[in-house]
Structures are given as structure tokens and as C-alpha cells.
Design a protein around this motif. Structure first.
Motif, mmCIF file in Angstrom:
data_model
loop_
_atom_site.group_PDB
_atom_site.id
_atom_site.type_symbol
_atom_site.label_atom_id
_atom_site.label_comp_id
_atom_site.label_asym_id
_atom_site.label_seq_id
_atom_site.Cartn_x
_atom_site.Cartn_y
_atom_site.Cartn_z
ATOM 1 N N GLN A 1 0.834 -1.107 0.004
ATOM 2 C CA GLN A 1 -0.128 -0.039 0.017
ATOM 3 C C GLN A 1 0.910 1.332 -0.098
ATOM 4 N N ILE A 2 1.273 1.545 -1.191
ATOM 5 C CA ILE A 2 2.535 2.478 -1.268
ATOM 6 C C ILE A 2 2.171 3.830 -0.858
ATOM 7 N N MET A 3 0.947 4.427 -0.892
ATOM 8 C CA MET A 3 0.310 5.678 -0.642
ATOM 9 C C MET A 3 0.152 5.891 0.866
ATOM 10 N N LEU A 4 0.264 4.925 1.690
ATOM 11 C CA LEU A 4 0.098 4.874 3.158
ATOM 12 C C LEU A 4 1.407 4.822 4.004
ATOM 13 N N ILE A 5 2.424 4.432 3.388
ATOM 14 C CA ILE A 5 3.732 4.156 4.000
ATOM 15 C C ILE A 5 4.198 5.441 4.845
ATOM 16 N N GLN A 6 4.362 6.455 4.090
ATOM 17 C CA GLN A 6 4.939 7.784 4.867
ATOM 18 C C GLN A 6 4.023 8.062 6.076
ATOM 19 N N ASP A 7 2.696 8.050 5.941
ATOM 20 C CA ASP A 7 1.808 8.497 6.812
ATOM 21 C C ASP A 7 2.007 7.662 8.082
ATOM 22 N N ILE A 8 2.097 6.162 7.772
ATOM 23 C CA ILE A 8 2.154 5.311 8.789
ATOM 24 C C ILE A 8 3.470 5.548 9.586
ATOM 25 N N LEU A 9 4.615 5.465 9.099
ATOM 26 C CA LEU A 9 5.907 5.877 9.688
ATOM 27 C C LEU A 9 5.836 6.997 10.471
ATOM 28 N N ALA A 10 5.102 8.059 9.995
ATOM 29 C CA ALA A 10 4.985 9.342 10.818
ATOM 30 C C ALA A 10 4.319 9.164 12.267
ATOM 31 N N MET A 11 3.689 7.994 12.179
ATOM 32 C CA MET A 11 2.841 7.819 13.416
ATOM 33 C C MET A 11 4.043 7.503 14.702
ATOM 34 N N TYR A 12 4.882 6.836 14.151
ATOM 35 C CA TYR A 12 5.840 6.338 15.141
ATOM 36 C C TYR A 12 7.121 7.362 15.497
ATOM 37 N N GLN A 13 7.401 8.351 14.395
ATOM 38 C CA GLN A 13 8.362 9.360 14.740
ATOM 39 C C GLN A 13 9.638 8.527 15.086
ATOM 40 N N PRO A 14 10.245 7.785 14.201
ATOM 41 C CA PRO A 14 11.346 6.898 14.469
ATOM 42 C C PRO A 14 12.740 7.701 14.395
ATOM 43 N N ASP A 15 13.611 7.426 15.229
ATOM 44 C CA ASP A 15 15.101 7.808 15.017
ATOM 45 C C ASP A 15 15.812 7.017 14.129
ATOM 46 N N VAL A 16 15.516 5.613 14.058
ATOM 47 C CA VAL A 16 16.167 4.630 13.352
ATOM 48 C C VAL A 16 15.176 3.729 12.566
ATOM 49 N N ILE A 17 15.375 3.578 11.207
ATOM 50 C CA ILE A 17 14.436 2.335 10.711
ATOM 51 C C ILE A 17 15.155 1.231 10.246
#
Length: 289
Positions: A47-63
Motif C-alpha cells: 500500500q505505497i500511498m500509506l507508508i509515509q503516513d504510517i511511519l510518521a505515527m511512530y516518529q522513529p530515529d532509526v528504521i
């Protein structure tokens, strides 16, 4: 990076895969980090269009991007899905990391090589994948290098673990069911314990330096799949005849590189990572199964 009194926030993709599961075991014991382990439900990589929004929910320092489409033979027919997961999703993750200053460690594969080498492959060896899976993983690498040149990309090979489906578990099952099995003896490389790879990744995360670029990691040694199977039989003291066969006797939809032994000098030099011998790591895995 996290501030002094703030826990470092780490997101791991592909959380239920072999490497993701091993990372979870290690990282959950680290009280200096707040870790989020995202499986395909929490982070659907198709689900390409959702990926950045989902990551933003976690505010990671490292992925740690360990999620991938890894069904090598199926990828030959599921080309669109393999490209979405291995290439386009990785492109989105890399863009997110660039936009938000996030450190990225991504996992790639020996299948970016054509298998025509006869010496261990260094990080600057020429790439030329011979199957769809390898092509999509290489495109993922290139997307990371475009958006996030300071990212760390670790190529690995022949991964197995106590978790998930893998060659070791398949061999154990077949050897318990059959009197004789056939295993390919003309594809050369080295297996990788996902536990060892996870430890190497955590070493990098915990290091006081960040040296972006390509790295190679597999266990030490040089074997064929046949040698691997024989070692499994010996270590488990099983009674099954193992017949060595050439790749031509076992045709698969996807071609495999005939030689993909990775040179580990760089990761050992830059990060002081210890690389165990393949048979020792196999024995440890078999003990814990």
C-alpha cells in the motif's frame, strides 16, 4: 537522533519475518530504546500511498527495513507485487528518512549478483541480477542511494532462523519423512543465521559512528546447499541419504546465482562486527529448535 534523556525510537519493518523476529528478541531487552515492530498488517508494504503516513505515527530515529517480498520463484509471475514491496515501498521509506532525518538500515540480497564471480563478492562488485526478485531488490537499493545516500544497506544470503520457513527447517522435515533426498551441489555461497545478522545490526545501531553505504554480511565459510544439508544431517544425527545433484536437475521458475559468496571485510573493519563460522551458527540454531 534521540536526545540525551530521550529513548531512541527504532522501527523494524517485516517484524514477523526471520530477521524481524530475531531483532525483536534482542531489541526488546534494550531499555535505552523504544522499539516498534511492524508486520504486514501494521505496515502493508504493497500500500505505497500509506507508508509515509504510517511511519510518521511512530516518529522513529532509526528504521531497520527488514520487510521484503522474498518468494523468489513466485516473483517471476507476481512481478508487480514484488516490485511494489521490494522497490516502491523501499523508495517511500527512503524518502521518509530523507525528509525527517531518520537513519536507515535496509536489508538486501546476494541475488543482485549474476553468480559469475569466482572470488568473494565485495560491495563494489558489478551487479547484474538474473531473476525478478534480484531486480526488485536492486531497484530498492538504488532508490535508497538516490534519496538517502547516508543509509546503510546490508546484503545477505541464504538466511535461516528458528523462526519462519527456511532451508534448515525444510531439510529437517524432509530427512525425517524420507529415506533419501536430493540437494543441489553447484550453487556456492554461505548461509546466514538471522540471529547473527540481527546482532550485527544492533551493533551498528549502538555504535557511536554512522558510516553509510553498502555492506555484506553472511556467516564465514564457503559451501554448497548440499554441504549445508549434510551438516544438518550430521549435527542432528539423522539417517537419510543425501544425493548431490546439479542445478540443471532441479529446474525452478527463477534462476539462482551459481556463486554468491559475500566478502565481509568491510563490516568487520568499519564496525568491528564478529562473524561466526557457518557451522557453529547452524549448531546453535539446531540446539534451540
Amino acid at each position: 537522533m534521540a536526545s540525551v534523556n530521550q529513548k531512541q525510537r527504532v522501527v523494524v519493518t517485516g517484524a514477523t519475518g526471520q530477521l524481524g523476529s530475531e531483532l525483536k528478541v534482542i531489541l526488546e531487552q534494550d531499555l535505552s530504546k523504544e522499539c516498534f515492530f511492524l508486520d504486514r498488517k501494521q505496515l502493508p508494504l504493497d500500500q505505497i500511498m500509506l507508508i509515509q503516513d504510517i511511519l510518521a505515527m511512530y516518529q522513529p530515529d532509526v528504521i531497520v527495513h527488514a520487510g521484503a517480498y522474498t518468494a523468489v520463484d513466485l516473483a517471476e509471475s507476481e512481478t508487480v507485487l514484488a516490485d511494489q514491496v521490494n522497490h516502491l515501498a523501499t523508495d517511500e521509506i527512503a524518502q521518509y528518512c530523507r525528509l525527517h532525518g531518520v537513519q536507515l538500515i535496509a536489508i538486501s540480497t546476494d541475488y543482485v549478483f549474476d553468480g559469475n564471480s569466482s572470488t568473494p563478492l565485495t560491495e563494489d562488485a558489478a551487479v547484474s541480477p538474473i531473476n525478478v526478485y534480484g531486480e526488485t531488490k536492486l531497484k530498492g537499493e538504488q532508490a535508497i542511494q538516490k534519496w538517502c545516500p547516508k543509509a546503510i544497506i546490508i546484503r545477505t544470503s541464504w538466511v535461516y532462523a528458528t523462526f519462519g520457513k527456511n532451508f534448515v527447517k525444510t531439510m529437517l522435515r524432509l530427512m525425517s519423512e524420507r529415506d533419501s533426498i536430493s540437494v543441489i551441489n553447484d550453487q556456492i555461497g554461505s548461509p546466514t543465521s538471522a540471529h547473527d545478522l540481527a546482532k550485527a545490526i544492533v551493533t551498528i545501531i549502538n555504535s557511536d559512528k554512522w558510516a553509510g553505504g553498502l555492506y555484506h554480511y553472511s556467516n564465514e565459510g564457503e559451501i554448497s546447499w548440499y554441504d549445508f544439508a549434510v551438516a544438518i544431517r550430521e549435527l542432528k544425527q539423522l539417517d537419510c541419504d543425501i544425493v548431490a545433484i546439479p542445478t540443471t536437475s532441479y529446474p525452478t521458475p527463477a534462476k539462482r546465482p551459481s556463486y554468491s559468496l559475500l566478502d565481509k571485510t568491510k563490516i568487520k573493519t568499519v564496525y568491528g562486527v564478529e562473524v561466526p563460522f557457518w557451522r557453529d551458527s547452524l549448531a546453535a540454531c539446531l540446539d534451540s529448535l
